[in-house]
Scaffold this active site. Sequence first.
Site, PDB file in Angstrom:
ATOM      1  N   THR A  52       2.611 -84.708  -3.763  1.00  0.00           N
ATOM      2  CA  THR A  52       3.723 -83.877  -4.225  1.00  0.00           C
ATOM      3  C   THR A  52       3.412 -83.218  -5.563  1.00  0.00           C
ATOM      4  O   THR A  52       3.839 -82.098  -5.843  1.00  0.00           O
ATOM      5  CB  THR A  52       5.000 -84.742  -4.325  1.00  0.00           C
ATOM      6  OG1 THR A  52       5.294 -85.217  -3.015  1.00  0.00           O
ATOM      7  CG2 THR A  52       6.193 -83.972  -4.852  1.00  0.00           C
ATOM      8  N   THR A 129       2.375 -90.128  -3.775  1.00  0.00           N
ATOM      9  CA  THR A 129       2.919 -91.452  -4.093  1.00  0.00           C
ATOM     10  C   THR A 129       3.108 -92.352  -2.871  1.00  0.00           C
ATOM     11  O   THR A 129       3.158 -93.572  -2.996  1.00  0.00           O
ATOM     12  CB  THR A 129       4.282 -91.321  -4.811  1.00  0.00           C
ATOM     13  OG1 THR A 129       5.168 -90.580  -3.964  1.00  0.00           O
ATOM     14  CG2 THR A 129       4.147 -90.641  -6.157  1.00  0.00           C
TER      15      THR A 129
HETATM   16  N1  ASN Z   1       5.885 -88.023  -3.899  1.00  0.00           N
HETATM   17  C1  ASN Z   1       4.842 -87.839  -3.098  1.00  0.00           C
HETATM   18  O1  ASN Z   1       3.745 -87.646  -3.551  1.00  0.00           O
HETATM   19  C2  ASN Z   1       5.107 -87.958  -1.632  1.00  0.00           C
HETATM   20  C3  ASN Z   1       4.153 -87.201  -0.758  1.00  0.00           C
HETATM   21  N2  ASN Z   1       4.643 -87.201   0.602  1.00  0.00           N
HETATM   22  C4  ASN Z   1       2.751 -87.825  -0.752  1.00  0.00           C
HETATM   23  O2  ASN Z   1       2.612 -89.017  -0.702  1.00  0.00           O
HETATM   24  O3  ASN Z   1       1.782 -87.097  -0.745  1.00  0.00           O
END
Ligand code: ASN
Length: 375
Positions: A52, A129
């Site tokens: 993200t 994340t």
């Molecule tokens: N907050 C994030 O980074 C979530 C994203 N879907 C990922 O893990 O790439």
Amino acid sequence: MPNEDIEINTICADLESSQFTLHACGNDDIKPDEKSAPRRLPKIKIFGTGGTIASKGASSSNTAGYRVDLTIQQLLQAVPDISGICDIDYEQLCNVDSKEINESVLLKIYAGVSSALQTFDGIVITHGTDTLAETTFFIESTIDSGDVPIVFVGSMRPSTSVSADGPMNLYQAICIAADRQSRGRGVLVSLNDQISAGYYITKTNANTLDSFNVRQGYLGNFVNNEIHYYYPPVKPMVCHKFKLQLNLDKSLISQTTFPTVHIVYAHQSISPELIELVSQHCEGMVIATLGAGSLPAIVNDKVLELPIPVVYSKRSMDGMIPKANLPKPKSKESFNIIASGYLNPEKSRILLQLCLFEKFTVEEIRDVFSGVYGG
Ligand SMILES: NC(=O)C[C@H](N)C(=O)O
């Protein structure tokens, strides 16, 4: 156990002269008339993998439905001036949502980190994340980085959102990697002003900025350009270090595969047939059991018949699986069930996978898990 095949050769090998901000590199080698020369800044390697933090949404109020779009170079353009803090070098390893991170990407990260350890004082890795805690667990389990901190960072809001958290998180991660207080702390995570151990961290909230939790406690905090550690340099005492005999050559590393380990999530009415079916497609299994190792008796009986090691972990976010809660073995020799201790199912999967990659026997796997109070 240290990874002996990694030559850890930080810029300043001698501890006394290696303090990042106070002493120049190799002070002893500097001639007297050069001593007034400007201090060398720490060298930081930054790897981009996506997530993200590298995403763009359709509008500034969008905090979901975005797509990974920004390179690490573009991400760095949004970060406040770091030219007085460190010298950086950056590299894009991949640019994906972390749901796409698999063993081959993990090995790319492993290879990148291993080679950066030779010449950099600190390493930063941007990462989605969702599976960040699996990558940090893998890297802490397979690399002994000596004094060099390896700081993972992500964000919960895309770069286009109002109050995007990515630039501040990345800025903090770079400062943490460059700070002498971070030396000797291994794999760290910098998110939402908190510094955590990569080994212990877990994503506990799917949406909020405060998305990560560490029951073992945060290691420190970042406030207004100050890094406050609560403890002296520390590494997780329970971490088993695997010394993977890998050839880091790009073409060979892409051919390396890990044994397949699947996770089965338990629930009321879970069927033994499901366990049997999954076992036919993997070399090891992890079950997210009910409570502290509970499964219906017919499911336990089915597991005991399987020809593969099965780790009992838990659906509950916290707590552990005591060995006393495992089903009774038919014979000590054929006993294939291992308690995960404090490890959650996804970290248990990686640990079992590493054990199987090393061709450990069930008894040896049990010993590894006993480090996390399982076994
Ligand atoms: N907050 C994030 O980074 C979530 C994203 N879907 C990922 O893990 O790439």
